[in-house]
Design a protein around this motif. Structure first.
Motif, mmCIF file in Angstrom:
data_model
loop_
_atom_site.group_PDB
_atom_site.id
_atom_site.type_symbol
_atom_site.label_atom_id
_atom_site.label_comp_id
_atom_site.label_asym_id
_atom_site.label_seq_id
_atom_site.Cartn_x
_atom_site.Cartn_y
_atom_site.Cartn_z
ATOM 1 N N GLY A 182 0.775 -1.226 0.000
ATOM 2 C CA GLY A 182 0.000 0.000 0.000
ATOM 3 C C GLY A 182 0.814 1.286 0.000
ATOM 4 N N VAL A 183 2.110 1.228 0.235
ATOM 5 C CA VAL A 183 2.925 2.444 0.265
ATOM 6 C C VAL A 183 4.034 2.449 -0.774
ATOM 7 N N THR A 184 4.322 1.309 -1.375
ATOM 8 C CA THR A 184 5.389 1.236 -2.374
ATOM 9 C C THR A 184 4.783 1.324 -3.763
ATOM 10 N N ILE A 185 5.359 2.197 -4.577
ATOM 11 C CA ILE A 185 4.892 2.338 -5.949
ATOM 12 C C ILE A 185 6.075 2.232 -6.899
ATOM 13 N N ASP A 186 5.804 1.740 -8.088
ATOM 14 C CA ASP A 186 6.764 1.702 -9.185
ATOM 15 C C ASP A 186 6.145 2.478 -10.335
ATOM 16 N N PHE A 187 6.957 3.278 -11.000
ATOM 17 C CA PHE A 187 6.500 4.018 -12.165
ATOM 18 C C PHE A 187 7.704 4.330 -13.044
ATOM 19 N N VAL A 188 7.434 4.887 -14.209
ATOM 20 C CA VAL A 188 8.487 5.210 -15.163
ATOM 21 C C VAL A 188 8.468 6.712 -15.409
ATOM 22 N N VAL A 189 9.649 7.331 -15.344
ATOM 23 C CA VAL A 189 9.792 8.757 -15.650
ATOM 24 C C VAL A 189 10.400 8.878 -17.041
ATOM 25 N N THR A 190 9.844 9.776 -17.843
ATOM 26 C CA THR A 190 10.332 9.969 -19.204
ATOM 27 C C THR A 190 10.488 11.455 -19.499
ATOM 28 N N ASP A 191 11.368 11.756 -20.430
ATOM 29 C CA ASP A 191 11.498 13.128 -20.925
ATOM 30 C C ASP A 191 11.251 13.181 -22.428
ATOM 31 N N GLY A 192 10.716 12.100 -22.986
ATOM 32 C CA GLY A 192 10.455 12.023 -24.413
ATOM 33 C C GLY A 192 11.592 11.378 -25.188
ATOM 34 N N ARG A 193 12.795 11.352 -24.615
ATOM 35 C CA ARG A 193 13.949 10.739 -25.278
ATOM 36 C C ARG A 193 14.320 9.418 -24.635
ATOM 37 N N ALA A 194 14.167 9.318 -23.324
ATOM 38 C CA ALA A 194 14.558 8.108 -22.595
ATOM 39 C C ALA A 194 13.608 7.918 -21.416
ATOM 40 N N THR A 195 13.673 6.727 -20.818
ATOM 41 C CA THR A 195 12.847 6.427 -19.650
ATOM 42 C C THR A 195 13.718 5.865 -18.537
ATOM 43 N N VAL A 196 13.252 6.050 -17.297
ATOM 44 C CA VAL A 196 13.944 5.522 -16.120
ATOM 45 C C VAL A 196 12.900 4.915 -15.192
ATOM 46 N N PRO A 197 13.063 3.640 -14.787
ATOM 47 C CA PRO A 197 12.145 3.055 -13.798
ATOM 48 C C PRO A 197 12.450 3.611 -12.415
ATOM 49 N N VAL A 198 11.384 3.886 -11.653
ATOM 50 C CA VAL A 198 11.514 4.493 -10.321
ATOM 51 C C VAL A 198 10.723 3.663 -9.320
ATOM 52 N N ARG A 199 11.270 3.523 -8.122
ATOM 53 C CA ARG A 199 10.567 2.885 -7.004
ATOM 54 C C ARG A 199 10.563 3.858 -5.845
ATOM 55 N N PHE A 200 9.395 4.002 -5.204
ATOM 56 C CA PHE A 200 9.245 4.909 -4.067
ATOM 57 C C PHE A 200 8.389 4.247 -3.008
ATOM 58 N N SER A 201 8.799 4.370 -1.751
ATOM 59 C CA SER A 201 8.005 3.882 -0.620
ATOM 60 C C SER A 201 7.648 5.076 0.248
ATOM 61 N N GLY A 202 6.373 5.336 0.358
ATOM 62 C CA GLY A 202 5.909 6.458 1.163
ATOM 63 C C GLY A 202 4.610 6.998 0.607
ATOM 64 N N ILE A 203 4.220 8.135 1.147
ATOM 65 C CA ILE A 203 2.986 8.784 0.723
ATOM 66 C C ILE A 203 3.330 9.793 -0.357
ATOM 67 N N VAL A 204 2.665 9.693 -1.486
ATOM 68 C CA VAL A 204 2.939 10.592 -2.608
ATOM 69 C C VAL A 204 2.085 11.851 -2.481
ATOM 70 N N PRO A 205 2.518 12.958 -3.068
ATOM 71 C CA PRO A 205 1.731 14.194 -3.039
ATOM 72 C C PRO A 205 0.396 14.024 -3.754
ATOM 73 N N ALA A 206 -0.564 14.866 -3.425
ATOM 74 C CA ALA A 206 -1.894 14.779 -4.020
ATOM 75 C C ALA A 206 -1.866 15.035 -5.521
ATOM 76 N N LEU A 207 -0.915 15.812 -6.000
ATOM 77 C CA LEU A 207 -0.839 16.124 -7.428
ATOM 78 C C LEU A 207 -0.134 15.053 -8.239
ATOM 79 N N PHE A 208 0.403 14.043 -7.594
ATOM 80 C CA PHE A 208 1.135 12.999 -8.300
ATOM 81 C C PHE A 208 0.167 12.088 -9.033
ATOM 82 N N ARG A 209 0.368 11.965 -10.350
ATOM 83 C CA ARG A 209 -0.466 11.069 -11.160
ATOM 84 C C ARG A 209 0.231 10.816 -12.488
#
Length: 144
Positions: free
Chosen positions: A70-97
């Motif tokens: 319930g607190v760990t999330i995985d997502f991918v960050v991109t800038d249009g040229r490349a992607t990076v997998p990210v892992r975070f454990s904690g509460i994310v901000p309300a604007l995160f989507r």
């Protein structure tokens, strides 16, 4: 020793002490500095694993996965040229989507995944908190 030589010696010692203090402070802060990188910079190999950095970009749509704890999330960050997998454990901000901007503080593991300690959600200049937007709409509808 003449008074003039004493003053000159004292001034040189003071300058040397200030330079020494500045160098000591800069070396201590170097460990705490976090440099900002985009996924394109990471793909070029500019980041060493274990180095504290900030990763910025957009959360790729369809990449957000929540773990069973319930607190760990995985997502991918991109800038249009490349992607990076990210892992975070904690509460994310309300604007995160998915599809929104994000800045993450953390480190890369040897496998190339970014382990985030902090997540900051970015928004555009037109953002208005939902409470304010709701209050504005109700006050507009009550106007005579």
């Amino acid at each position: 020793m003449k008074a003039r030589n004493q003053r000159l010696t004292l001034a040189l010692l003071a300058v040397a002490a200030l330079i020494g203090a500045a160098l000591l402070a800069m070396s201590a802060l170097k460990e705490q500095a976090a440099y900002f990188y985009t996924p394109g910079d990471v793909a070029k190999g500019h980041v060493r694993p274990g180095t504290a950095v900030r990763l910025g970009g957009m959360v790729r749509k369809g990449s957000l996965r929540h773990e069973a704890d319930g607190v760990t999330i995985d997502f991918v960050v991109t800038d249009g040229r490349a992607t990076v997998p990210v892992r975070f454990s904690g509460i994310v901000p309300a604007l995160f989507r998915e599809g929104s901007g994000v800045v993450a503080d953390g480190r890369f593991d040897p496998a190339g995944r970014f382990l985030a300690d902090t997540i900051l959600a970015k928004h555009d200049e037109r953002y208005m908190p939902p409470q304010v937007a709701g209050a504005m709409h109700t006050s507009d509808s009550v106007a005579p």
